[in-house]
Write a protein that holds these residues in place. Structure first.
Motif, PDB file in Angstrom:
ATOM      1  N   MET A   1       0.868  -1.165  -0.137  1.00  0.00           N
ATOM      2  CA  MET A   1      -0.140  -0.058  -0.080  1.00  0.00           C
ATOM      3  C   MET A   1       0.871   1.265   0.069  1.00  0.00           C
ATOM      4  O   MET A   1       2.080   1.384   0.914  1.00  0.00           O
ATOM      5  CB  MET A   1      -1.020   0.046   1.272  1.00  0.00           C
ATOM      6  N   ARG A   2       0.535   2.086  -0.946  1.00  0.00           N
ATOM      7  CA  ARG A   2       1.246   3.428  -0.927  1.00  0.00           C
ATOM      8  C   ARG A   2       1.047   4.419   0.286  1.00  0.00           C
ATOM      9  O   ARG A   2       0.344   4.124   1.193  1.00  0.00           O
ATOM     10  CB  ARG A   2       0.750   4.257  -2.080  1.00  0.00           C
ATOM     11  N   ALA A   3       2.213   5.256   0.508  1.00  0.00           N
ATOM     12  CA  ALA A   3       2.382   5.948   1.952  1.00  0.00           C
ATOM     13  C   ALA A   3       1.330   6.650   2.023  1.00  0.00           C
ATOM     14  O   ALA A   3       0.490   6.778   3.206  1.00  0.00           O
ATOM     15  CB  ALA A   3       3.712   6.632   1.891  1.00  0.00           C
ATOM     16  N   GLU A   4       0.678   7.455   0.862  1.00  0.00           N
ATOM     17  CA  GLU A   4      -0.333   8.190   1.203  1.00  0.00           C
ATOM     18  C   GLU A   4      -1.725   7.270   1.510  1.00  0.00           C
ATOM     19  O   GLU A   4      -2.345   7.994   2.360  1.00  0.00           O
ATOM     20  CB  GLU A   4      -0.743   8.967  -0.058  1.00  0.00           C
ATOM     21  N   ALA A   5      -2.004   6.184   0.958  1.00  0.00           N
ATOM     22  CA  ALA A   5      -3.345   5.464   1.255  1.00  0.00           C
ATOM     23  C   ALA A   5      -3.129   5.181   2.866  1.00  0.00           C
ATOM     24  O   ALA A   5      -4.019   5.221   3.815  1.00  0.00           O
ATOM     25  CB  ALA A   5      -3.300   4.324   0.338  1.00  0.00           C
ATOM     26  N   SER A  72     -15.863   1.024  10.091  1.00  0.00           N
ATOM     27  CA  SER A  72     -15.073  -0.231  10.098  1.00  0.00           C
ATOM     28  C   SER A  72     -15.325  -1.005   9.031  1.00  0.00           C
ATOM     29  O   SER A  72     -14.044  -1.462   8.334  1.00  0.00           O
ATOM     30  CB  SER A  72     -15.295  -0.735  11.683  1.00  0.00           C
ATOM     31  N   GLN A  73     -16.394  -1.341   8.440  1.00  0.00           N
ATOM     32  CA  GLN A  73     -16.515  -2.450   7.358  1.00  0.00           C
ATOM     33  C   GLN A  73     -15.929  -1.712   6.108  1.00  0.00           C
ATOM     34  O   GLN A  73     -15.336  -2.339   5.402  1.00  0.00           O
ATOM     35  CB  GLN A  73     -18.038  -2.783   7.290  1.00  0.00           C
ATOM     36  N   GLU A  74     -16.442  -0.433   5.970  1.00  0.00           N
ATOM     37  CA  GLU A  74     -16.050   0.072   4.704  1.00  0.00           C
ATOM     38  C   GLU A  74     -14.301   0.344   4.650  1.00  0.00           C
ATOM     39  O   GLU A  74     -14.104   0.174   3.650  1.00  0.00           O
ATOM     40  CB  GLU A  74     -16.813   1.641   4.597  1.00  0.00           C
ATOM     41  N   LEU A  75     -13.730   0.638   5.641  1.00  0.00           N
ATOM     42  CA  LEU A  75     -12.188   0.673   5.724  1.00  0.00           C
ATOM     43  C   LEU A  75     -11.639  -0.739   5.367  1.00  0.00           C
ATOM     44  O   LEU A  75     -10.950  -0.838   4.537  1.00  0.00           O
ATOM     45  CB  LEU A  75     -11.921   1.093   7.190  1.00  0.00           C
ATOM     46  N   GLU A  76     -12.196  -1.727   6.037  1.00  0.00           N
ATOM     47  CA  GLU A  76     -11.316  -2.919   5.480  1.00  0.00           C
ATOM     48  C   GLU A  76     -11.964  -3.628   4.250  1.00  0.00           C
ATOM     49  O   GLU A  76     -11.023  -4.065   3.719  1.00  0.00           O
ATOM     50  CB  GLU A  76     -12.217  -4.064   6.735  1.00  0.00           C
ATOM     51  N   ASP A  77     -13.204  -3.212   3.852  1.00  0.00           N
ATOM     52  CA  ASP A  77     -13.415  -3.443   2.324  1.00  0.00           C
ATOM     53  C   ASP A  77     -12.428  -2.785   1.538  1.00  0.00           C
ATOM     54  O   ASP A  77     -12.031  -3.492   0.549  1.00  0.00           O
ATOM     55  CB  ASP A  77     -14.864  -3.117   2.068  1.00  0.00           C
ATOM     56  N   ASN A  78     -12.257  -1.592   1.625  1.00  0.00           N
ATOM     57  CA  ASN A  78     -11.332  -0.881   0.602  1.00  0.00           C
ATOM     58  C   ASN A  78      -9.771  -1.346   0.759  1.00  0.00           C
ATOM     59  O   ASN A  78      -9.054  -1.524  -0.238  1.00  0.00           O
ATOM     60  CB  ASN A  78     -11.238   0.582   1.023  1.00  0.00           C
ATOM     61  N   ILE A  79      -9.437  -1.673   1.980  1.00  0.00           N
ATOM     62  CA  ILE A  79      -8.119  -2.283   2.092  1.00  0.00           C
ATOM     63  C   ILE A  79      -7.754  -3.433   1.406  1.00  0.00           C
ATOM     64  O   ILE A  79      -6.754  -3.670   0.693  1.00  0.00           O
ATOM     65  CB  ILE A  79      -7.552  -2.251   3.637  1.00  0.00           C
ATOM     66  N   GLU A  80      -8.995  -4.409   1.578  1.00  0.00           N
ATOM     67  CA  GLU A  80      -8.749  -5.852   0.888  1.00  0.00           C
ATOM     68  C   GLU A  80      -8.805  -5.255  -0.624  1.00  0.00           C
ATOM     69  O   GLU A  80      -7.914  -5.978  -1.458  1.00  0.00           O
ATOM     70  CB  GLU A  80      -9.937  -6.379   1.127  1.00  0.00           C
ATOM     71  N   LEU A  81      -9.483  -4.290  -1.296  1.00  0.00           N
ATOM     72  CA  LEU A  81      -9.313  -4.065  -2.607  1.00  0.00           C
ATOM     73  C   LEU A  81      -8.015  -3.475  -3.030  1.00  0.00           C
ATOM     74  O   LEU A  81      -7.570  -3.850  -4.235  1.00  0.00           O
ATOM     75  CB  LEU A  81     -10.533  -2.892  -2.830  1.00  0.00           C
ATOM     76  N   LEU A  84      -5.935  -6.514  -3.185  1.00  0.00           N
ATOM     77  CA  LEU A  84      -6.158  -7.340  -4.104  1.00  0.00           C
ATOM     78  C   LEU A  84      -5.722  -6.684  -5.657  1.00  0.00           C
ATOM     79  O   LEU A  84      -5.001  -7.570  -6.389  1.00  0.00           O
ATOM     80  CB  LEU A  84      -7.801  -7.575  -4.309  1.00  0.00           C
ATOM     81  N   GLY A  85      -6.057  -5.494  -5.810  1.00  0.00           N
ATOM     82  CA  GLY A  85      -5.349  -4.862  -6.937  1.00  0.00           C
ATOM     83  C   GLY A  85      -3.908  -4.746  -6.972  1.00  0.00           C
ATOM     84  O   GLY A  85      -3.368  -4.699  -8.171  1.00  0.00           O
ATOM     85  N   GLU A  86      -3.311  -4.590  -5.926  1.00  0.00           N
ATOM     86  CA  GLU A  86      -1.844  -4.616  -6.066  1.00  0.00           C
ATOM     87  C   GLU A  86      -1.366  -6.026  -6.368  1.00  0.00           C
ATOM     88  O   GLU A  86      -0.257  -6.146  -7.064  1.00  0.00           O
ATOM     89  CB  GLU A  86      -1.318  -4.091  -4.762  1.00  0.00           C
ATOM     90  N   ALA A  87      -1.980  -6.761  -5.835  1.00  0.00           N
ATOM     91  CA  ALA A  87      -1.525  -8.236  -6.074  1.00  0.00           C
ATOM     92  C   ALA A  87      -1.824  -8.635  -7.548  1.00  0.00           C
ATOM     93  O   ALA A  87      -0.894  -9.388  -8.231  1.00  0.00           O
ATOM     94  CB  ALA A  87      -2.279  -9.434  -5.215  1.00  0.00           C
ATOM     95  N   GLU A  88      -2.862  -8.118  -8.257  1.00  0.00           N
ATOM     96  CA  GLU A  88      -3.215  -8.503  -9.591  1.00  0.00           C
ATOM     97  C   GLU A  88      -2.607  -7.449 -10.609  1.00  0.00           C
ATOM     98  O   GLU A  88      -3.186  -7.373 -11.746  1.00  0.00           O
ATOM     99  CB  GLU A  88      -4.841  -8.585  -9.604  1.00  0.00           C
ATOM    100  N   GLN A  91      -4.238  -1.377 -11.659  1.00  0.00           N
ATOM    101  CA  GLN A  91      -4.066   0.228 -11.006  1.00  0.00           C
ATOM    102  C   GLN A  91      -5.506   0.987 -10.696  1.00  0.00           C
ATOM    103  O   GLN A  91      -5.623   1.712 -10.134  1.00  0.00           O
ATOM    104  CB  GLN A  91      -3.165   0.951 -11.658  1.00  0.00           C
ATOM    105  N   GLU A  92      -6.497   0.233 -11.697  1.00  0.00           N
ATOM    106  CA  GLU A  92      -7.824   1.091 -11.640  1.00  0.00           C
ATOM    107  C   GLU A  92      -8.446   0.926 -10.283  1.00  0.00           C
ATOM    108  O   GLU A  92      -9.131   1.657  -9.765  1.00  0.00           O
ATOM    109  CB  GLU A  92      -8.647   0.615 -12.944  1.00  0.00           C
ATOM    110  N   VAL A  93      -8.565  -0.330 -10.030  1.00  0.00           N
ATOM    111  CA  VAL A  93      -8.964  -0.908  -8.645  1.00  0.00           C
ATOM    112  C   VAL A  93      -8.277  -0.226  -7.447  1.00  0.00           C
ATOM    113  O   VAL A  93      -9.057   0.089  -6.535  1.00  0.00           O
ATOM    114  CB  VAL A  93      -9.025  -2.580  -8.504  1.00  0.00           C
ATOM    115  N   VAL A  94      -7.224  -0.125  -7.370  1.00  0.00           N
ATOM    116  CA  VAL A  94      -6.287   0.622  -6.308  1.00  0.00           C
ATOM    117  C   VAL A  94      -6.692   1.935  -6.405  1.00  0.00           C
ATOM    118  O   VAL A  94      -7.027   2.433  -5.241  1.00  0.00           O
ATOM    119  CB  VAL A  94      -4.784   0.497  -6.627  1.00  0.00           C
ATOM    120  N   ARG A  95      -6.955   2.695  -7.659  1.00  0.00           N
ATOM    121  CA  ARG A  95      -7.309   4.153  -7.674  1.00  0.00           C
ATOM    122  C   ARG A  95      -8.698   4.315  -6.882  1.00  0.00           C
ATOM    123  O   ARG A  95      -8.834   5.172  -6.149  1.00  0.00           O
ATOM    124  CB  ARG A  95      -7.023   4.755  -8.989  1.00  0.00           C
TER     125      ARG A  95
END
Length: 375
Positions: A1-5, A72-81, A84-88, A91-95
């Motif tokens: 995960m990038r520093a800003e995120a 809390s749930q939205e935070l965890e959902d976006n961290i997972e996204l 997932l985007g970084e693993a695959e 970059q669109e999913v990450v952004r």
């Protein structure tokens, strides 16, 4: 995960930590179960006022729990996204997830500030009183502009607004007006608006088109809950009836049965000008009790007390906020330093940034930006 995120995630977690602390998360669910058990008691509605109070408290707890869980749930959902985007390498999913986190940070910060409204009367409805000050007709017109600004703010935030009394200016505007603003945390948000407000503009009443400075004062005090006992000795008050007329318009009544109550030990004066004299007495007495309650709150809270005493006369040297329309456009709060060039937006009721900054200042003794810089 990038520093800003990662920094965004940490900001959200800090807000969640404060929300959990204010909510007392460890006992929240147990308290909700207790509320639910009381709400199922068939005897509850034999006392409608107690029932309504309990249901309001229950709903406030439900809202707070849902807010905490939702963030809390939205935070965890976006961290997972993001992971997932970084693993695959998508970059669109990450952004998209990073953008969603930035929005969530703003939501969490707003809820964090709202959670700080835990003063004794912050959740109450409120009376808002506006009085013209130095400046004659200009000041009366400025008082009416302030009244419009606060009504617009209240309506935008879903509050009910009821005009309690109004005294028209001799040529334009109003000399004074009192509103009752009803809704959750009405007093908590508006209490920071107490003080003198200064306007600088080219006067529409000056044929030479000169720049004028006007002042009006705003005073906010909570509506007293029915369960708070405020004793008023009948021998301490004087009740007068008189004819009252406003400046016109659909919200202004003209009546022969207006009531003025003077509390002689304190000098507090309250008025009401509805159509029924009996109704006026009831409204004015509630307003008096609210003023006396505010006075008691001031005694307990040295900071609030100092603020009200420092408010002083509506003139030079006592203002909390300046609204400059000429020769440039700027609204600046002199307590927090928050400013904006969107003067029309502010006069149309966009006050949240000023209220939020003052609330954060009162709680921490420093601005939100300063507090975050230290972290």
């Amino acid at each position: 995960m990038r520093a800003e995120a990662q920094n965004t995630v940490e900001d959200i977690r800090k807000s969640l930590g404060l929300l959990a602390q204010r909510l007392d998360w460890e006992t929240a669910q147990h308290r909700l179960e207790e509320f639910n058990a009381m709400a199922e008691d068939p005897e509850l509605w034999n006392d409608p006022e107690r029932a309504q109070k309990l249901m309001r408290e229950r709903q406030a707890l439900v809202d707070a729990i849902d807010t905490y869980k939702g963030i809390s749930q939205e935070l965890e959902d976006n961290i997972e996204l993001i992971e997932l985007g970084e693993a695959e390498d998508d970059q669109e999913v990450v952004r998209e997830a990073e953008t969603a986190l930035k929005t969530l940070r703003e939501t969490a910060a707003a809820k964090e500030l709202e959670a700080l409204l835990d003063g004794e009367a912050d959740g109450n409805d409120t009376f808002l009183e506006i009085n013209s000050g130095a400046g004659g007709t200009e000041s009366c017109d400025w008082a009416s502009m302030l009244a419009r600004m606060y009504v617009r703010w209240a309506e935008k935030n879903g509050y009910d607004v009821e005009l309690q009394s109004e005294s028209a200016g001799e040529e334009a505007g109003i000399k004074s007006a009192t509103y009752k603003i009803t809704g959750r945390n009405a007093y908590g948000w508006l209490k920071s608006e107490s003080g003198v407000h200064r306007l600088v503009r080219i006067s529409p009443y000056d044929s030479a088109a000169r720049r004028h400075t006007s002042f009006s004062s705003v005073w906010v005090y909570p509506v007293v809950d029915d369960n708070i006992e405020i004793e008023v000795n009948p021998s301490d008050i004087r009740i007068d009836t008189y004819r009252s007329s406003g400046a016109g318009g659909q919200h202004v009544n003209t009546t022969d049965s207006a009531v003025r109550i003077t509390h002689m030990p304190t000098g507090i004066v309250v008025t009401s000008s509805e159509k029924s004299q009996h109704q006026n007495r009831d409204i004015a007495m509630k307003a008096l009790k609210s003023r006396l309650y505010q006075q008691e709150l001031d005694k307990r809270n040295a900071e609030i007390n100092a603020q009200h005493e420092a408010k002083g006369d509506a003139g030079w040297g006592n203002q909390i906020r300046s609204y400059v329309l000429q020769p440039y456009q700027m609204v600046k709060d002199l307590r927090t330093g928050v400013e904006t060039s969107d003067t029309q937006g502010v006069l149309d009721g966009d006050l949240d940034q000023f209220m939020a900054a003052t609330l954060a200042l009162k709680v921490s003794g420093k601005s939100r930006a300063e507090a975050q810089a230290e972290d």
